[in-house]
Write a protein that holds these residues in place. Structure first.
Motif, PDB file in Angstrom:
ATOM      1  N   ASN A 277       0.779  -1.236   0.000  1.00 14.89           N
ATOM      2  CA  ASN A 277       0.000   0.000   0.000  1.00 14.89           C
ATOM      3  C   ASN A 277       0.815   1.292   0.000  1.00 14.89           C
ATOM      4  N   GLU A 278       2.113   1.218   0.244  1.00 17.63           N
ATOM      5  CA  GLU A 278       2.928   2.431   0.310  1.00 17.63           C
ATOM      6  C   GLU A 278       3.866   2.489  -0.891  1.00 17.63           C
ATOM      7  N   PRO A 279       3.522   3.297  -1.929  1.00 14.24           N
ATOM      8  CA  PRO A 279       4.305   3.283  -3.172  1.00 14.24           C
ATOM      9  C   PRO A 279       5.737   3.791  -3.015  1.00 14.24           C
ATOM     10  N   ARG A 280       6.012   4.625  -2.011  1.00 13.83           N
ATOM     11  CA  ARG A 280       7.356   5.181  -1.868  1.00 13.83           C
ATOM     12  C   ARG A 280       8.191   4.426  -0.840  1.00 13.83           C
ATOM     13  N   LEU A 281       7.708   3.266  -0.409  1.00 12.18           N
ATOM     14  CA  LEU A 281       8.495   2.440   0.505  1.00 12.18           C
ATOM     15  C   LEU A 281       9.688   1.855  -0.232  1.00 12.18           C
ATOM     16  N   LYS A 282      10.892   2.157   0.239  1.00 15.22           N
ATOM     17  CA  LYS A 282      12.105   1.730  -0.453  1.00 15.22           C
ATOM     18  C   LYS A 282      12.949   0.730   0.325  1.00 15.22           C
ATOM     19  N   ALA A 283      12.811   0.706   1.631  1.00 12.26           N
ATOM     20  CA  ALA A 283      13.704  -0.155   2.416  1.00 12.26           C
ATOM     21  C   ALA A 283      13.084  -0.486   3.762  1.00 12.26           C
ATOM     22  N   VAL A 284      13.637  -1.530   4.380  1.00 15.43           N
ATOM     23  CA  VAL A 284      13.256  -1.964   5.729  1.00 15.43           C
ATOM     24  C   VAL A 284      14.537  -2.055   6.555  1.00 15.43           C
ATOM     25  N   VAL A 285      14.523  -1.486   7.756  1.00 13.44           N
ATOM     26  CA  VAL A 285      15.669  -1.584   8.663  1.00 13.44           C
ATOM     27  C   VAL A 285      15.274  -2.476   9.829  1.00 13.44           C
ATOM     28  N   VAL A 286      16.033  -3.547  10.051  1.00 13.75           N
ATOM     29  CA  VAL A 286      15.736  -4.459  11.160  1.00 13.75           C
ATOM     30  C   VAL A 286      16.999  -4.772  11.952  1.00 13.75           C
ATOM     31  N   VAL A 287      16.795  -5.058  13.241  1.00 14.52           N
ATOM     32  CA  VAL A 287      17.850  -5.585  14.111  1.00 14.52           C
ATOM     33  C   VAL A 287      17.366  -6.966  14.527  1.00 14.52           C
ATOM     34  N   PRO A 288      17.763  -8.034  13.818  1.00 19.78           N
ATOM     35  CA  PRO A 288      17.162  -9.352  14.048  1.00 19.78           C
ATOM     36  C   PRO A 288      17.586 -10.021  15.345  1.00 19.78           C
ATOM     37  N   HIS A 289      18.762  -9.676  15.855  1.00 12.22           N
ATOM     38  CA  HIS A 289      19.296 -10.348  17.041  1.00 12.22           C
ATOM     39  C   HIS A 289      19.396  -9.362  18.190  1.00 12.22           C
ATOM     40  N   LEU A 290      18.620  -9.587  19.254  1.00 13.41           N
ATOM     41  CA  LEU A 290      18.557  -8.696  20.405  1.00 13.41           C
ATOM     42  C   LEU A 290      18.149  -7.300  19.962  1.00 13.41           C
ATOM     43  N   GLN A 291      16.985  -7.240  19.324  1.00 11.94           N
ATOM     44  CA  GLN A 291      16.459  -5.988  18.793  1.00 11.94           C
ATOM     45  C   GLN A 291      16.484  -4.900  19.863  1.00 11.94           C
ATOM     46  N   MET A 292      16.912  -3.734  19.461  1.00 12.76           N
ATOM     47  CA  MET A 292      17.009  -2.607  20.388  1.00 12.76           C
ATOM     48  C   MET A 292      15.768  -1.735  20.247  1.00 12.76           C
TER      49      MET A 292
ATOM     50  N   ILE B  59      24.436  -5.659  14.996  1.00 12.53           N
ATOM     51  CA  ILE B  59      25.469  -5.258  15.940  1.00 12.53           C
ATOM     52  C   ILE B  59      25.497  -6.092  17.217  1.00 12.53           C
ATOM     53  N   TYR B  60      24.362  -6.731  17.572  1.00  8.53           N
ATOM     54  CA  TYR B  60      24.291  -7.438  18.854  1.00  8.53           C
ATOM     55  C   TYR B  60      24.347  -8.959  18.726  1.00  8.53           C
ATOM     56  N   ARG B  61      24.575  -9.496  17.536  1.00  3.97           N
ATOM     57  CA  ARG B  61      24.506 -10.942  17.330  1.00  3.97           C
ATOM     58  C   ARG B  61      25.425 -11.706  18.277  1.00  3.97           C
ATOM     59  N   GLU B  62      26.630 -11.206  18.502  1.00  2.00           N
ATOM     60  CA  GLU B  62      27.600 -11.950  19.307  1.00  2.00           C
ATOM     61  C   GLU B  62      27.222 -12.019  20.790  1.00  2.00           C
ATOM     62  N   PHE B  63      26.229 -11.235  21.204  1.00  2.00           N
ATOM     63  CA  PHE B  63      25.808 -11.270  22.594  1.00  2.00           C
ATOM     64  C   PHE B  63      24.688 -12.268  22.855  1.00  2.00           C
ATOM     65  N   VAL B  64      24.127 -12.861  21.809  1.00  2.00           N
ATOM     66  CA  VAL B  64      23.031 -13.812  21.997  1.00  2.00           C
ATOM     67  C   VAL B  64      23.568 -15.093  22.630  1.00  2.00           C
TER      68      VAL B  64
END
Length: 518
Positions: A270-285, A315-320
């Protein structure tokens, strides 16, 4: 019950497990001890057998015995005490508090033009208040490990050896490369250890993780475009989006599994100008969630289908705390310069924060990121790259990470116990499987912004929920740091915060409605 009552498996050696797997054998042995700890046969604080004793008792190799204790250590059932041995850990007491509630996950938060701006001003107000508070403030808000958790002596020895070997390492010539080839090769080998195959020349060094994310945003979007982010999310990501004239679309995020894929897919349609997604998959802040592999795979497929760049901040993967290294979403991406995932990582939290050494692999945007990087910073110093290249992946580095994870776990659990003891009834908290912070939900009627001002006046700094969103939805939420050792001063700080929150519940009397709780 004595330890010898735990019956050993009948395998004569590592190859005699039912499937011939040493991996299966160490898990079976670890399972026996885990069961004994859970049942109470092995009490907290009890000394466990040495590695050699474990070898003799179960007829296994030294490697398998070490795997047993490391597995139990990572799962929180054992702790290593340097030069003493392994001991049964005291179990976490976070169960004293209910978990943070799940959000409504099916719809993206409705975009309001007024919400696309203002985060920089809000963050500046919070930071300026903290600056004016002066030195000596007890910082219970920053997401950074304490200096004592880093091996400064080992880094010093490495630095001296590097200077002797390459005395010109602190200078560069006019044709010096942006990224040192030794660093590229070392990071490529490092990535293999967590299931990511990258060509060395597709790896670029950056000034920390923040520059990597900023370069990724510049490469994929232009002013007016929309970037989907987790809600809540690290305020630095919201600031980077706003300063570029982009618009942040906040997607609800679960404290257990991360970003809502259903809400993201709806936004993509539904959002035509959506260009990217930012995620923190491991220990999301700041939530501390860890995205399951099935979600990572679906997320990459969704972004590929809709032509969205997936900017993965890892950035936090090594802390899991996990028996096996967790694979980034990038592991499900197309190879090389066809990839839809821009992978961003850093050694700032785990290796040496002062060096600000980050790195990235930009997939199909590799050439553009390289151009942007060179245009802005020209030559990249080799000094920190070589220090990182010669440390990461070494046995000493892995030992350092294990020690750090154990120490951080103890600090998180001590903080959780203090919150359960001192904060008002109705406080919710989810204890994450690793990391350096806790995210909590306060009872109805309480304000984390008000707590921020009150706590600063008492010499304590926290991170209020409104720092992590532009929607105004997190006034009753709070992020607390667990990076520093849990000293008497830190516990006093938690007690003070609990008193201030209780006073918010009973403003007329000015006296807390709930004192110290067991």
């Amino acid at each position: 019950m004595p330890l010898r009552s735990v019956a050993p498996p009948s395998f004569a050696d590592d190859s005699s497990a039912p499937d011939g797997s040493a991996s299966t054998l160490y898990r079976q042995i670890a399972g026996l001890y885990e069961q004994a700890i859970v049942s109470g046969s092995l009490a907290p604080g009890m000394r466990l057998p040495s590695v050699r004793e474990l070898c003799q008792r179960h007829g296994v190799s030294l490697t398998t015995a070490l795997q047993v204790w490391r597995h139990l250590e990572e799962r929180g059932y054992a702790e290593a005490r340097e030069r003493v041995g392994y001991f049964v850990r005291r179990p976490a007491q976070a169960a004293l508090l209910p978990a943070v509630r799940e959000p409504e996950l099916h719809e993206p938060l409705q975009p309001d033009p007024r919400l696309f701006a203002g985060i920089n001003e809000r963050i500046s107000v919070f930071l300026e208040k903290a600056r004016r508070a002066g030195p000596g403030v007890l910082d219970l808000g920053s997401a950074m490990p304490a200096p004592s958790l880093f091996d400064a002596a080992a880094l010093n020895r490495l630095a001296i050896g590097l200077l002797r070997e390459q005395p010109d390492v602190l200078v560069y010539g006019p044709s010096a490369p942006t990224t040192h080839v030794e660093f590229q090769q070392a990071m490529a080998r490092h990535a293999l250890g967590f299931g990511l195959s990258l060509a060395p020349d597709h790896i670029g060094a950056t000034h920390g993780n923040s520059e990597a994310v900023n370069l990724a945003l510049d490469a994929v979007a232009e002013p007016g475009d929309v970037i989907a982010v987790e809600s809540p999310t690290f305020f630095g990501i919201l600031q980077a989006i706003e300063v570029r004239g982009l618009r942040a679309l906040e997607i609800p995020c679960s404290p257990r599994t991360g970003i809502s894929l259903e809400a993201l897919e709806l936004a993509a349609r539904n959002e035509p100008r959506l260009k990217a997604v930012v995620v923190v998959p491991h220990l999301q802040m700041p939530l501390g969630s860890v995205m399951p592999d099935s979600h990572k795979e679906r997320l990459v497929a969704l972004c590929t289908e809709h032509g969205l760049a997936l900017i993965e901040d890892d950035i936090y993967r090594e802390f899991v705390e996990s028996p096996q290294p967790l694979r980034p979403a990038k592991a499900w991406d197309r190879p090389g310069t066809e990839g839809q995932v821009i992978y961003c990582a850093s050694l700032s939290k785990s290796f040496a924060p002062g060096l600000r050494q980050g790195w990235m692999s930009a997939g199909r945007w590799h050439a553009r990121v390289q151009m942007l990087k060179f245009a802005r910073t020209r030559n990249m110093q080799s000094w920190s790259q070589l220090l990182a290249a010669r440390s990461v992946g070494s046995p000493a580095y892995e030992r350092h990470l294990r020690r750090m994870r154990v120490q951080l776990r103890e600090q998180r659990e001590a903080a959780a116990r203090a919150i359960a003891r001192y904060f008002p009834p109705g406080t919710r908290l989810s204890l994450p499987p690793g990391g350096i912070s806790l995210w909590m939900e306060l009872p109805p009627g309480l304000s984390s912004t008000r707590l921020y001002d009150q706590a600063l006046a008492r010499g304590i700094r926290v991170a209020p929920g409104p720092m992590f969103s532009n929607t105004g939805r997190y006034e009753r939420f709070l992020r607390m740091s667990c990076g520093m050792p849990f000293t008497e001063q830190v516990e006093t700080g938690y007690r003070t915060l609990g008193e201030l929150l209780s006073q918010q519940l009973t403003p007329a009397s000015g006296r807390p409605s709930a004192g110290k709780r067991a």
